[in-house]
Scaffold this motif. Structure first.
Motif, PDB file in Angstrom:
ATOM      1  N   GLY A   9       0.826  -1.205   0.000  1.00 14.27           N
ATOM      2  CA  GLY A   9       0.000   0.000   0.000  1.00 14.27           C
ATOM      3  C   GLY A   9       0.857   1.250   0.000  1.00 14.27           C
ATOM      4  N   ALA A  13       0.178   5.419   5.316  1.00 13.69           N
ATOM      5  CA  ALA A  13       0.771   4.390   6.172  1.00 13.69           C
ATOM      6  C   ALA A  13       1.999   3.791   5.484  1.00 13.69           C
ATOM      7  N   LYS A  33      -1.700  -1.904  -5.373  1.00 13.04           N
ATOM      8  CA  LYS A  33      -2.561  -2.524  -6.394  1.00 13.04           C
ATOM      9  C   LYS A  33      -3.133  -1.529  -7.393  1.00 13.04           C
ATOM     10  N   HIS A  58     -10.149  15.614   0.858  1.00 12.40           N
ATOM     11  CA  HIS A  58      -9.219  15.401   1.967  1.00 12.40           C
ATOM     12  C   HIS A  58      -8.636  16.723   2.447  1.00 12.40           C
ATOM     13  N   ALA A 220      -1.144  -7.396  -3.448  1.00 10.28           N
ATOM     14  CA  ALA A 220      -0.276  -8.055  -2.463  1.00 10.28           C
ATOM     15  C   ALA A 220      -0.211  -9.554  -2.693  1.00 10.28           C
ATOM     16  N   GLY A 248      -3.439  -2.773   3.701  1.00 16.32           N
ATOM     17  CA  GLY A 248      -4.732  -3.041   3.045  1.00 16.32           C
ATOM     18  C   GLY A 248      -5.721  -3.660   4.028  1.00 16.32           C
ATOM     19  N   GLY A 359      -2.518   1.370   9.336  1.00 12.36           N
ATOM     20  CA  GLY A 359      -3.396   2.150   8.457  1.00 12.36           C
ATOM     21  C   GLY A 359      -4.870   1.926   8.711  1.00 12.36           C
ATOM     22  N   TYR A 367      -9.406   6.420  11.074  1.00 14.02           N
ATOM     23  CA  TYR A 367      -8.286   7.340  11.250  1.00 14.02           C
ATOM     24  C   TYR A 367      -8.365   8.514  10.285  1.00 14.02           C
ATOM     25  N   ASP A 370      -3.651  12.503   9.641  1.00 14.92           N
ATOM     26  CA  ASP A 370      -2.578  12.786  10.608  1.00 14.92           C
ATOM     27  C   ASP A 370      -2.377  11.618  11.572  1.00 14.92           C
TER      28      ASP A 370
HETATM   29  P1  FAD Z   1      -5.115   4.409   2.090  1.00 12.41           P
HETATM   30  O1  FAD Z   1      -4.918   5.813   1.721  1.00 12.41           O
HETATM   31  O2  FAD Z   1      -6.442   3.784   1.785  1.00 12.41           O
HETATM   32  O3  FAD Z   1      -3.958   3.557   1.400  1.00 12.41           O
HETATM   33  C1  FAD Z   1      -3.969   2.172   1.360  1.00 12.41           C
HETATM   34  C2  FAD Z   1      -3.328   1.761   0.042  1.00 12.41           C
HETATM   35  O4  FAD Z   1      -3.152   0.345   0.051  1.00 12.41           O
HETATM   36  C3  FAD Z   1      -4.201   2.084  -1.157  1.00 12.41           C
HETATM   37  O5  FAD Z   1      -3.465   2.777  -2.114  1.00 12.41           O
HETATM   38  C4  FAD Z   1      -4.642   0.735  -1.655  1.00 12.41           C
HETATM   39  O6  FAD Z   1      -4.829   0.679  -3.048  1.00 12.41           O
HETATM   40  C5  FAD Z   1      -3.495  -0.155  -1.223  1.00 12.41           C
HETATM   41  N1  FAD Z   1      -3.873  -1.554  -1.049  1.00 12.41           N
HETATM   42  C6  FAD Z   1      -4.914  -2.045  -0.332  1.00 12.41           C
HETATM   43  N2  FAD Z   1      -4.964  -3.371  -0.426  1.00 12.41           N
HETATM   44  C7  FAD Z   1      -3.938  -3.746  -1.217  1.00 12.41           C
HETATM   45  C8  FAD Z   1      -3.481  -4.990  -1.698  1.00 12.41           C
HETATM   46  N3  FAD Z   1      -4.107  -6.117  -1.388  1.00 12.41           N
HETATM   47  N4  FAD Z   1      -2.397  -5.009  -2.495  1.00 12.41           N
HETATM   48  C9  FAD Z   1      -1.759  -3.856  -2.846  1.00 12.41           C
HETATM   49  N5  FAD Z   1      -2.159  -2.657  -2.414  1.00 12.41           N
HETATM   50  C10 FAD Z   1      -3.229  -2.593  -1.616  1.00 12.41           C
HETATM   51  N6  FAD Z   1      -8.631  12.299   6.653  1.00 12.41           N
HETATM   52  C11 FAD Z   1      -8.285  13.570   6.981  1.00 12.41           C
HETATM   53  O7  FAD Z   1      -7.361  13.781   7.771  1.00 12.41           O
HETATM   54  N7  FAD Z   1      -8.954  14.638   6.444  1.00 12.41           N
HETATM   55  C12 FAD Z   1      -9.983  14.485   5.567  1.00 12.41           C
HETATM   56  O8  FAD Z   1     -10.584  15.472   5.115  1.00 12.41           O
HETATM   57  C13 FAD Z   1     -10.361  13.154   5.200  1.00 12.41           C
HETATM   58  N8  FAD Z   1     -11.373  12.966   4.343  1.00 12.41           N
HETATM   59  C14 FAD Z   1     -11.725  11.695   4.005  1.00 12.41           C
HETATM   60  C15 FAD Z   1     -12.774  11.532   3.107  1.00 12.41           C
HETATM   61  C16 FAD Z   1     -13.180  10.258   2.756  1.00 12.41           C
HETATM   62  C17 FAD Z   1     -14.325  10.091   1.777  1.00 12.41           C
HETATM   63  C18 FAD Z   1     -12.543   9.135   3.333  1.00 12.41           C
HETATM   64  C19 FAD Z   1     -13.000   7.740   2.995  1.00 12.41           C
HETATM   65  C20 FAD Z   1     -11.472   9.290   4.210  1.00 12.41           C
HETATM   66  C21 FAD Z   1     -11.064  10.576   4.559  1.00 12.41           C
HETATM   67  N9  FAD Z   1      -9.982  10.780   5.409  1.00 12.41           N
HETATM   68  C22 FAD Z   1      -9.639  12.063   5.773  1.00 12.41           C
HETATM   69  C23 FAD Z   1      -9.186   9.656   5.963  1.00 12.41           C
HETATM   70  C24 FAD Z   1      -7.965   9.321   5.076  1.00 12.41           C
HETATM   71  O9  FAD Z   1      -8.404   8.936   3.802  1.00 12.41           O
HETATM   72  C25 FAD Z   1      -7.208   8.177   5.742  1.00 12.41           C
HETATM   73  O10 FAD Z   1      -6.781   8.536   7.016  1.00 12.41           O
HETATM   74  C26 FAD Z   1      -5.977   7.767   4.902  1.00 12.41           C
HETATM   75  O11 FAD Z   1      -6.357   7.425   3.614  1.00 12.41           O
HETATM   76  C27 FAD Z   1      -5.324   6.592   5.538  1.00 12.41           C
HETATM   77  O12 FAD Z   1      -4.147   6.234   4.835  1.00 12.41           O
HETATM   78  P2  FAD Z   1      -3.801   4.691   4.669  1.00 12.41           P
HETATM   79  O13 FAD Z   1      -2.450   4.618   4.125  1.00 12.41           O
HETATM   80  O14 FAD Z   1      -4.119   3.972   5.919  1.00 12.41           O
HETATM   81  O15 FAD Z   1      -4.903   4.153   3.633  1.00 12.41           O
END
Ligand code: FAD
Ligand code: UDP
Length: 387
Positions: A9, A13, A33, A58, A220, A248, A359, A367, A370
């Motif tokens: 991912g 995170a 992915k 965001h 993955a 993920g 994540g 989450y 931040d």
């Molecule tokens: P993600 O950004 O989801 O990244 C995970 C990555 O892993 C993705 O790119 C995905 O494609 C990849 N992945 C998953 N499974 C696999 C796999 N099997 N193989 C390969 N790759 C994979 N937060 C704020 O602070 N302010 C905001 O205004 C805000 N607005 C939001 C609005 C919406 C509609 C949503 C849904 C969320 C919002 N958030 C906001 C929260 C923010 O999106 C998350 O905190 C952030 O995306 C978390 O990052 P992450 O790396 O955990 O997840």
């Protein structure tokens, strides 16, 4: 190349952890992915020149100087305080509901009485939970609480979550308080900024490091497998003893062996308009009559000047179907069934010594950005401490 660390991912995170290990001279492989980095923060420029957040709006806000300073290494930011209005009974009123909202929707005498009672009931308090207002013993305050609950929360929440508001976890409702004053910012955090040239630049710079290799359009499961019995991880079919960090969805990685976890998804509908601005504000919430929950107009978020063109986004809540490849698991749904199910998945991987979860998806948490950055920085410290 032999990798010391494999990260699944390329959202915050994965990218923060990749950068941290790379700085420590570890060879890192990031497997993503989608066909782009940036996770749900990814931005795309529409044909009219407007930059949009492809996975929903965001806005960056935090109380953590550590997170802000960390991100500032990778991009410039501009000061941006987010404001939202709700379309209620034909008026645009500030959300979170504040004294201005009250004055718009109540006559002067009643508004004054409610303000006075609120200030007395909650002295030295800037924000209060809508659920607290409903529980207040004072009839005027309670009635006010019921009004706000009905006009702002009940129907928006039912749309967003597809269940009655009483069944939604209170931590979700309490993300949006009622403000006892004229502060009309959506967030009350100390630091509120937006990236000057958009989010993509942060991720490009974070992952641009000689020790990081990024493999896009790769799931993955094409490269790693997790054996929960022997507690071993395989990379390209060979046992792998380096560090694996997964960001993920855990049920997906483990082939839904205990059944799928529930998520809420969104149908995101972008519309290009041939006008300078479409609406009076960056985000307008539609708590009541419309099928969508909110409309975002991106020019307000990016500070872009694009004459006579604008792009808006309507968010239609959707039940997530893990079998539908077009669905994105946006929001974890907190209830006993899902939390127990998540725990089962978690228990089946927690003793794998070189496997870590980080994540919003992997930890099944609501989450903000931040919190994920902080979690990733902390996890790096934790792993470094034991390795
Ligand atoms: P993600 O950004 O989801 O990244 C995970 C990555 O892993 C993705 O790119 C995905 O494609 C990849 N992945 C998953 N499974 C696999 C796999 N099997 N193989 C390969 N790759 C994979 N937060 C704020 O602070 N302010 C905001 O205004 C805000 N607005 C939001 C609005 C919406 C509609 C949503 C849904 C969320 C919002 N958030 C906001 C929260 C923010 O999106 C998350 O905190 C952030 O995306 C978390 O990052 P992450 O790396 O955990 O997840
Ligand atoms: N909410 C609401 N009315 C609003 C805004 C939010 O009822 O006008 C509730 C709704 O249940 C929503 C939750 O508060 O799911 C959290 O809102 P937030 O804006 O934090 O949601 P996000 O931006 O994460 O989708």
């Amino acid at each position: 190349m032999k990798y010391d660390v494999i990260i699944i991912g390329a959202g915050f995170a994965g990218s923060v952890l990749a950068r941290q290990f790379a700085e420590d001279n570890k060879k890192v492989l990031v497997v993503e992915k989608r066909d782009h980095i940036g996770g749900n923060m990814y931005e795309k420029t529409m044909e009219n020149g407007v930059r949009v957040h492809l996975y929903g709006p965001h806005i960056f806000h935090t109380n953590s100087k550590k997170v802000l300073d960390y991100l500032k290494q990778f991009a410039g930011f501009f000061f941006y305080e987010h404001r939202v209005v709700g379309y209620i009974d034909g008026n645009f009123v500030p959300i979170p509901f504040n004294f201005k909202s009250l004055e718009i929707l109540f006559d002067e005498k009643e508004a004054n009485e409610i303000k006075e009672k609120l200030l007395k009931a909650y002295p030295d308090t800037k924000k209060v939970s809508i659920l607290d207002l409903l529980d207040n013993q004072d009839e005027t305050i309670k009635r006010f609480g019921q009004f706000v609950y009905e006009k702002v929360f009940v129907h928006y929440t039912a749309k967003q979550w597809n269940i009655p508001i009483e069944e939604v976890d209170t931590s979700v409702i309490n993300r949006v308080p009622v403000l006892l004053g004229y502060d009309d910012r959506y967030f009350q955090d100390t630091y509120q900024y937006m990236p000057k040239n958009g989010y993509n630049e942060i991720f490009e710079n974070m992952l641009n490091h000689k020790n990081i290799e990024v493999k896009l359009s790769t799931d993955a499961k094409e490269v790693i497998s997790v054996d929960t019995e022997t507690k071993k991880i395989y990379f390209n079919k060979e046992e792998y003893q380096g560090i694996v960090i997964y960001s993920g969805a855990l049920d997906e990685l483990l082939n839904y062996s205990y059944g799928p976890l529930d998520y809420r998804s969104l149908n995101l509908v972008f519309e290009n308009k041939e006008e300078n601005y479409y609406q009076p504000n960056s985000v307008v919430n539609y708590p009541n009559d419309e099928k969508f929950t909110r409309i975002t107009e991106f020019k307000y978020l990016s500070n872009q000047i694009v004459k006579d063109h604008t792009t808006i986004l309507k968010e239609y809540p959707l039940t997530y179907d893990y079998k539908n490849p077009d669905h994105v698991p946006y929001y974890a749904i907190f209830n006993e069934k899902n939390l127990n199910l998540y725990q089962k998945y978690y228990d089946s991987v927690k003793e794998i010594p070189n496997f870590y979860l980080c994540g919003r998806l992997a930890e099944y948490k609501y989450y903000n950005m931040d919190a994920v950055v902080l979690k990733a920085l902390d996890l790096y410290e934790e792993i470094k401490g034991v390795k």
